[in-house]
Design a protein around this motif. Sequence first.
Motif, mmCIF file in Angstrom:
data_model
loop_
_atom_site.group_PDB
_atom_site.id
_atom_site.type_symbol
_atom_site.label_atom_id
_atom_site.label_comp_id
_atom_site.label_asym_id
_atom_site.label_seq_id
_atom_site.Cartn_x
_atom_site.Cartn_y
_atom_site.Cartn_z
ATOM 1 N N UNK A 206 0.875 -0.940 0.140
ATOM 2 C CA UNK A 206 -0.279 -0.340 0.136
ATOM 3 C C UNK A 206 0.661 1.063 -0.493
ATOM 4 N N UNK A 207 2.099 1.385 0.319
ATOM 5 C CA UNK A 207 2.964 2.435 0.698
ATOM 6 C C UNK A 207 3.635 2.700 -0.864
ATOM 7 N N UNK A 212 -2.608 5.688 -5.386
ATOM 8 C CA UNK A 212 -3.528 4.604 -6.739
ATOM 9 C C UNK A 212 -3.626 3.388 -6.100
ATOM 10 N N UNK A 213 -4.486 3.564 -4.706
ATOM 11 C CA UNK A 213 -4.431 2.697 -3.745
ATOM 12 C C UNK A 213 -5.923 1.448 -3.883
ATOM 13 N N UNK A 214 -5.274 0.193 -4.343
ATOM 14 C CA UNK A 214 -5.662 -0.427 -5.490
ATOM 15 C C UNK A 214 -6.875 -1.152 -3.956
ATOM 16 N N UNK A 215 -8.105 -1.355 -3.516
ATOM 17 C CA UNK A 215 -8.568 -2.664 -2.874
ATOM 18 C C UNK A 215 -8.185 -3.699 -2.496
ATOM 19 N N UNK A 216 -8.508 -4.237 -3.752
ATOM 20 C CA UNK A 216 -7.688 -5.513 -3.959
ATOM 21 C C UNK A 216 -6.409 -6.091 -3.037
#
Length: 293
Positions: A206-207, A212-216
């Motif tokens: 995530x970092x 552009x963080x994808x929940x998947x």
Amino acid sequence: MTDSITESQQTTLQNEPQVQTTTHSLLENTTTLESTQANPTLDGGLLTEPEIVSEMAAGIASSSPTERMIDLLQVGGPVVWILCVFSVFALTLILLKFWQLNRATLGAQQRVNKALALWHCGEKKAALQHLESSSQPLPVLLHAAMKGSGSHGDQPYLREELGRLASIEMESLRSFLRPLEVIGGLSPLLGLLGTVMGMILAFQQMEMAGNQVDPSVLSGGIWQALLTTAAGLIVAIPVVLAHSVLERKTERIAHAMEVTLTSVFTGHCLQIPGENNLAQETWQTTDGSVHAA
């Protein structure tokens, strides 16, 4: 001529940002191409490690049970493999201990009860002959107690020797219970360790993703992390239950040994002249509770 050189320098300075931008773009394209070749998808996009785990999870859901188990082992990593080794070792010990304890108690109580009845009726030779052919711990100890009592009477050193023999037998019956206890306590901790490592990996991804963080990405890492916890509990729960049952069976055998050996020296105290043999009746009525071991 000086003016011409100055204009040329200004033009060069103006073109330098464009050259740097072009070089930076080429480097980004090269990195993207290498990453795409390393982790390709169906459409040629880029996959992070948690996304790969998500893709594997989707494949696991639609595969056969055998393939699903193999995929789960691959996703779980070394922690799940260690837990699999623990489960095989624990299953072997559980089967071995159940066989040992059942072999030590099967039919032993009936033989002991009959020998005690003969002993308290005065037929000591018949009682000893009835126990000679058995190799189970309880009849062997009773045979030694009867033989020693007939030769030396109720002496303190005889009881100490019988206690020593009983301790040796119980040590053999308690063998391999401690490894089961260790596996039952260590498996959840290993599962928790795998969960912590998986969560660390997920938050690192995530970092790296930035805005552009994808929940998947996060869900894939959490799914992989929780798998190790589930595996640890699946191994620990049956092992702890089996250890408790085996330990209880061992305690019942120890109790039966104590009661049996004591009755050799004190059983005659329950005999009342002119009445039925109360000692024999007592052993017959308590047969069910003691034989539960």
